[in-house]
Write a protein that holds these residues in place. Structure first.
Motif, PDB file in Angstrom:
ATOM      1  N   VAL A 156     -11.394  -0.225  15.728  1.00  0.00           N
ATOM      2  CA  VAL A 156     -11.388   1.233  15.787  1.00  0.00           C
ATOM      3  C   VAL A 156     -12.792   1.774  16.013  1.00  0.00           C
ATOM      4  O   VAL A 156     -13.018   2.613  16.893  1.00  0.00           O
ATOM      5  CB  VAL A 156     -10.779   1.826  14.495  1.00  0.00           C
ATOM      6  N   ILE A 157     -13.744   1.299  15.208  1.00  0.00           N
ATOM      7  CA  ILE A 157     -15.097   1.872  15.291  1.00  0.00           C
ATOM      8  C   ILE A 157     -15.844   1.447  16.560  1.00  0.00           C
ATOM      9  O   ILE A 157     -16.846   2.060  16.925  1.00  0.00           O
ATOM     10  CB  ILE A 157     -15.937   1.502  14.051  1.00  0.00           C
ATOM     11  N   THR A 158     -15.345   0.398  17.224  1.00  0.00           N
ATOM     12  CA  THR A 158     -15.963  -0.011  18.490  1.00  0.00           C
ATOM     13  C   THR A 158     -15.109   0.397  19.690  1.00  0.00           C
ATOM     14  O   THR A 158     -15.334  -0.059  20.807  1.00  0.00           O
ATOM     15  CB  THR A 158     -16.182  -1.534  18.517  1.00  0.00           C
ATOM     16  N   ARG A 159     -14.109   1.250  19.416  1.00  0.00           N
ATOM     17  CA  ARG A 159     -13.261   1.838  20.454  1.00  0.00           C
ATOM     18  C   ARG A 159     -12.519   0.795  21.294  1.00  0.00           C
ATOM     19  O   ARG A 159     -12.430   0.895  22.515  1.00  0.00           O
ATOM     20  CB  ARG A 159     -14.100   2.748  21.350  1.00  0.00           C
ATOM     21  N   LYS A 160     -11.977  -0.193  20.615  1.00  0.00           N
ATOM     22  CA  LYS A 160     -11.125  -1.192  21.264  1.00  0.00           C
ATOM     23  C   LYS A 160      -9.664  -0.893  20.938  1.00  0.00           C
ATOM     24  O   LYS A 160      -9.357  -0.118  20.029  1.00  0.00           O
ATOM     25  CB  LYS A 160     -11.490  -2.593  20.768  1.00  0.00           C
ATOM     26  N   LYS A 161      -8.758  -1.514  21.656  1.00  0.00           N
ATOM     27  CA  LYS A 161      -7.332  -1.338  21.375  1.00  0.00           C
ATOM     28  C   LYS A 161      -6.983  -2.000  20.043  1.00  0.00           C
ATOM     29  O   LYS A 161      -7.332  -3.159  19.811  1.00  0.00           O
ATOM     30  CB  LYS A 161      -6.507  -1.945  22.506  1.00  0.00           C
ATOM     31  N   TYR A 162      -6.285  -1.247  19.209  1.00  0.00           N
ATOM     32  CA  TYR A 162      -6.047  -1.735  17.846  1.00  0.00           C
ATOM     33  C   TYR A 162      -4.586  -1.645  17.392  1.00  0.00           C
ATOM     34  O   TYR A 162      -4.247  -2.100  16.301  1.00  0.00           O
ATOM     35  CB  TYR A 162      -6.899  -0.935  16.863  1.00  0.00           C
ATOM     36  N   SER A 163      -3.711  -1.055  18.189  1.00  0.00           N
ATOM     37  CA  SER A 163      -2.337  -0.804  17.745  1.00  0.00           C
ATOM     38  C   SER A 163      -1.608  -2.091  17.337  1.00  0.00           C
ATOM     39  O   SER A 163      -0.862  -2.110  16.353  1.00  0.00           O
ATOM     40  CB  SER A 163      -1.552  -0.074  18.839  1.00  0.00           C
ATOM     41  N   LYS A 164      -1.832  -3.173  18.098  1.00  0.00           N
ATOM     42  CA  LYS A 164      -1.190  -4.455  17.783  1.00  0.00           C
ATOM     43  C   LYS A 164      -1.579  -4.929  16.386  1.00  0.00           C
ATOM     44  O   LYS A 164      -0.715  -5.339  15.587  1.00  0.00           O
ATOM     45  CB  LYS A 164      -1.595  -5.497  18.825  1.00  0.00           C
ATOM     46  N   TRP A 165      -2.858  -4.857  16.055  1.00  0.00           N
ATOM     47  CA  TRP A 165      -3.334  -5.365  14.773  1.00  0.00           C
ATOM     48  C   TRP A 165      -3.002  -4.423  13.626  1.00  0.00           C
ATOM     49  O   TRP A 165      -2.871  -4.863  12.475  1.00  0.00           O
ATOM     50  CB  TRP A 165      -4.835  -5.651  14.850  1.00  0.00           C
ATOM     51  N   LEU A 166      -2.828  -3.144  13.928  1.00  0.00           N
ATOM     52  CA  LEU A 166      -2.342  -2.217  12.916  1.00  0.00           C
ATOM     53  C   LEU A 166      -0.932  -2.606  12.490  1.00  0.00           C
ATOM     54  O   LEU A 166      -0.615  -2.651  11.295  1.00  0.00           O
ATOM     55  CB  LEU A 166      -2.359  -0.785  13.456  1.00  0.00           C
ATOM     56  N   LYS A 167      -0.089  -2.918  13.461  1.00  0.00           N
ATOM     57  CA  LYS A 167       1.291  -3.316  13.167  1.00  0.00           C
ATOM     58  C   LYS A 167       1.332  -4.642  12.413  1.00  0.00           C
ATOM     59  O   LYS A 167       2.145  -4.823  11.498  1.00  0.00           O
ATOM     60  CB  LYS A 167       2.088  -3.411  14.465  1.00  0.00           C
ATOM     61  N   ILE A 168       0.468  -5.568  12.793  1.00  0.00           N
ATOM     62  CA  ILE A 168       0.414  -6.862  12.091  1.00  0.00           C
ATOM     63  C   ILE A 168      -0.054  -6.665  10.644  1.00  0.00           C
ATOM     64  O   ILE A 168       0.454  -7.307   9.720  1.00  0.00           O
ATOM     65  CB  ILE A 168      -0.511  -7.839  12.835  1.00  0.00           C
ATOM     66  N   THR A 169      -1.014  -5.768  10.451  1.00  0.00           N
ATOM     67  CA  THR A 169      -1.480  -5.457   9.098  1.00  0.00           C
ATOM     68  C   THR A 169      -0.344  -4.944   8.235  1.00  0.00           C
ATOM     69  O   THR A 169      -0.153  -5.384   7.083  1.00  0.00           O
ATOM     70  CB  THR A 169      -2.605  -4.402   9.140  1.00  0.00           C
TER      71      THR A 169
END
Length: 263
Positions: A156-169
């Motif tokens: 998030v803080i480096t402005r990369k795609k994160y939706s996949k890892w949010l769901k895994i979390t």
């Protein structure tokens, strides 16, 4: 920044948080230094026991030492029972009697007339033994949830795609906190869930609150400010999971002879 750097940072942060939580928890053994004839002996006094008598050992202490253990049920106004340490198998041993599930004893030891620990007596809580086949997966999933959350935050803080890892979390937190967690609780103390609305168990409630924040992050995934919601959810998770594990857990009430789930 390469992905392995993200993962390295996530692992380091997660390990630090896990160790901190473990070392500050109310069930972690208390380290004390006992002095006998000018010599210091390091001891680890237990604060968690299973359904059997707990043997307190004074390792390395000379055989001519005078030592006692004092204990009483907690929370009660009982007088302390005092028992002399016995020399057995080349070491000093004393026994704390097993208590009902979630029952607690308050205790301290006296060596050559000096009390340990010096500030206040310790509390030891008794539980059923939890098989490794249940406990280890629970720990691994909770560790993974924290690891994936931290990794998501770095994305998030480096402005990369994160939706996949949010769901895994969210998935790992659900399995670790709401499937395996209640199973561990049930085996150890009896109840499946002692958080809201049934009790005030801090471990259950902090898991519930953290999960709700992540669900909010998932629900607002397409919102342009979602990264702020995700970042807040992760930071909130780190903050509340830094609270010592097993705080305000189940406690046996010696007056009613029932289990209280709000202690």
């Amino acid at each position: 920044m390469k992905k392995w750097v993200y993962w390295l940072l996530a692992v380091v942060i997660t390990l630090f948080l896990s160790v901190y939580q473990r070392m500050t928890g109310p069930t972690h053994p208390k380290k004390v230094a006992i002095e006998v004839n000018g010599q210091s002996y390091k001891m680890r006094l237990p604060r968690s026991g299973v359904q059997k008598d707990e043997i307190i050992v004074l390792k390395g202490v000379p055989s001519n030492t005078n030592a006692q253990i004092h204990y009483r049920r907690y929370p009660t106004t009982d007088d302390y029972n005092t028992v002399n340490f016995q020399w057995k198998d080349g070491e000093w041993q004393a026994i704390l009697p097993v208590q009902p599930i979630a029952g607690k004893l308050q205790y301290y030891i006296t060596v050559e007339g000096k009390d340990y620990p010096g500030d206040e007596p310790l509390l030891i809580r008794f539980r059923n033994d939890v098989p490794a086949s249940i406990l280890i997966p629970h720990i691994l999933f909770m560790f993974a949830a924290m690891l994936f959350a931290v990794y998501t935050f770095l994305l998030v803080i480096t402005r990369k795609k994160y939706s996949k890892w949010l769901k895994i979390t969210i998935a790992t937190l659900f399995v670790g906190g709401f499937i395996l967690g209640p199973l561990v609780q049930h085996v150890a103390f009896g109840p499946w869930w002692t958080g809201f609305p049934y009790g005030t168990d801090l471990t259950d409630n902090k898991t519930l609150i953290s999960f709700l924040f992540f669900l909010a992050a998932l629900a607002t995934l397409k919102w342009k400010y979602n990264k702020w919601v995700v970042g807040f959810a992760v930071l909130f998770m780190i903050a509340i999971f830094s609270i010592p594990h097993s705080s305000y857990g189940s406690e046996y009430n010696y007056t009613t002879q029932q289990l209280d789930t709000a202690k």
